[in-house]
Design a protein around this motif. Structure first.
Motif, short mmCIF file in Angstrom:
data_model
loop_
_atom_site.label_atom_id
_atom_site.label_comp_id
_atom_site.label_asym_id
_atom_site.label_seq_id
_atom_site.Cartn_x
_atom_site.Cartn_y
_atom_site.Cartn_z
N PRO A 122 39.99 33.49 35.06
CA PRO A 122 40.68 32.47 35.87
C PRO A 122 39.77 31.26 36.08
O PRO A 122 38.56 31.40 36.15
CB PRO A 122 40.95 33.18 37.19
N GLN A 123 40.38 30.10 36.18
CA GLN A 123 39.65 28.87 36.45
C GLN A 123 39.48 28.68 37.94
O GLN A 123 40.18 29.30 38.74
CB GLN A 123 40.39 27.67 35.84
N GLU A 124 38.57 27.82 38.30
CA GLU A 124 38.29 27.56 39.72
C GLU A 124 39.58 27.18 40.44
O GLU A 124 40.36 26.37 39.95
CB GLU A 124 37.26 26.44 39.85
N GLY A 125 39.80 27.78 41.60
CA GLY A 125 40.98 27.51 42.40
C GLY A 125 42.12 28.49 42.14
O GLY A 125 43.09 28.52 42.88
N THR A 126 42.01 29.31 41.10
CA THR A 126 43.03 30.31 40.79
C THR A 126 42.78 31.53 41.66
O THR A 126 41.68 32.06 41.69
CB THR A 126 43.01 30.69 39.30
N THR A 127 43.81 31.96 42.37
CA THR A 127 43.67 33.11 43.25
C THR A 127 44.19 34.37 42.56
O THR A 127 45.00 34.30 41.64
CB THR A 127 44.46 32.90 44.55
N GLY A 128 43.72 35.51 43.01
CA GLY A 128 44.12 36.80 42.45
C GLY A 128 42.92 37.49 41.83
O GLY A 128 41.90 36.87 41.54
N ILE A 129 43.04 38.80 41.62
CA ILE A 129 41.90 39.57 41.13
C ILE A 129 41.90 39.76 39.62
O ILE A 129 40.92 40.23 39.06
CB ILE A 129 41.83 40.96 41.80
N TYR A 130 42.97 39.39 38.93
CA TYR A 130 43.08 39.68 37.50
C TYR A 130 42.79 38.48 36.62
O TYR A 130 43.18 37.36 36.92
CB TYR A 130 44.50 40.17 37.17
N GLY A 131 42.13 38.77 35.49
CA GLY A 131 42.02 37.81 34.40
C GLY A 131 43.16 38.11 33.43
O GLY A 131 43.94 39.05 33.62
N LEU A 132 43.25 37.33 32.36
CA LEU A 132 44.31 37.54 31.37
C LEU A 132 44.17 38.91 30.72
O LEU A 132 43.06 39.42 30.54
CB LEU A 132 44.25 36.48 30.28
N LYS A 133 45.31 39.50 30.35
CA LYS A 133 45.29 40.78 29.66
C LYS A 133 44.90 40.55 28.20
O LYS A 133 45.57 39.83 27.47
CB LYS A 133 46.67 41.45 29.73
N ARG A 134 43.79 41.18 27.79
CA ARG A 134 43.26 41.02 26.43
C ARG A 134 43.90 42.04 25.50
O ARG A 134 44.12 43.18 25.88
CB ARG A 134 41.74 41.21 26.43
#
Length: 149
Positions: A122-134
């Motif tokens: 996630p980029q700065e300012g993006t909320t939540g605990i997950y990154g993109l599903k690889r």
């Protein structure tokens, strides 16, 4: 003395890691685990995929791969990344499909969460605990295969 301090710091770092955190991040309740395989869909010798031959370019699969499609990115030196085009920090809805511009994928929901398609982070300012599903990527000759178990 320096060696003892280094070992102590290393031990503290390793003991502070929580194995349960890994399970939380891997088991995203928002993105169903859909099995798919692009097979020979992405053939770099075909003109519609020729941009993907060059570092910094991407290709978006049709939506029947993954949940809302997959973005495949050429990172250079025969390294490719592939990520789900669904915002990992939203329940599935129309606005949670990501759009790609350059190396960033952004959802169309009001909070406009943004992710890097090279790393999935996630980029700065993006909320939540997950990154993109690889997803898994394999290049054999001119064929790029993307799949999920």
């Amino acid at each position: 003395m320096k060696k003892i301090a280094l070992v102590l710091i290393l031990c503290l770092t390793l003991s502070s890691c929580n194995k349960n955190d890994d399970n939380i991040i891997q088991n995203n309740q928002y993105i169903p685990d859909i099995a798919f395989d692009t097979g020979e869909l992405i053939n770099l010798s075909l003109p519609q995929y020729s941009d993907l031959r060059f570092a910094g370019n991407h290709y978006i699969t049709p939506s029947n791969y993954g949940v809302n499609g997959v973005v495949v990115y050429n990172a250079g030196n025969n390294n490719f990344s592939a990520f789900e085009l669904t915002d990992p920090n939203h329940a599935l809805r129309n606005c949670s499909t990501l759009t790609v511009e350059g190396v960033l994928a952004t959802c169309d929901c009001d909070d406009s969460k943004t992710y890097d398609i090279l790393t999935g982070q996630p980029q700065e300012g993006t909320t939540g605990i997950y990154g993109l599903k690889r997803y898994f990527v394999e290049k054999t000759g001119d064929i790029i295969r993307v799949w999920n178990n």
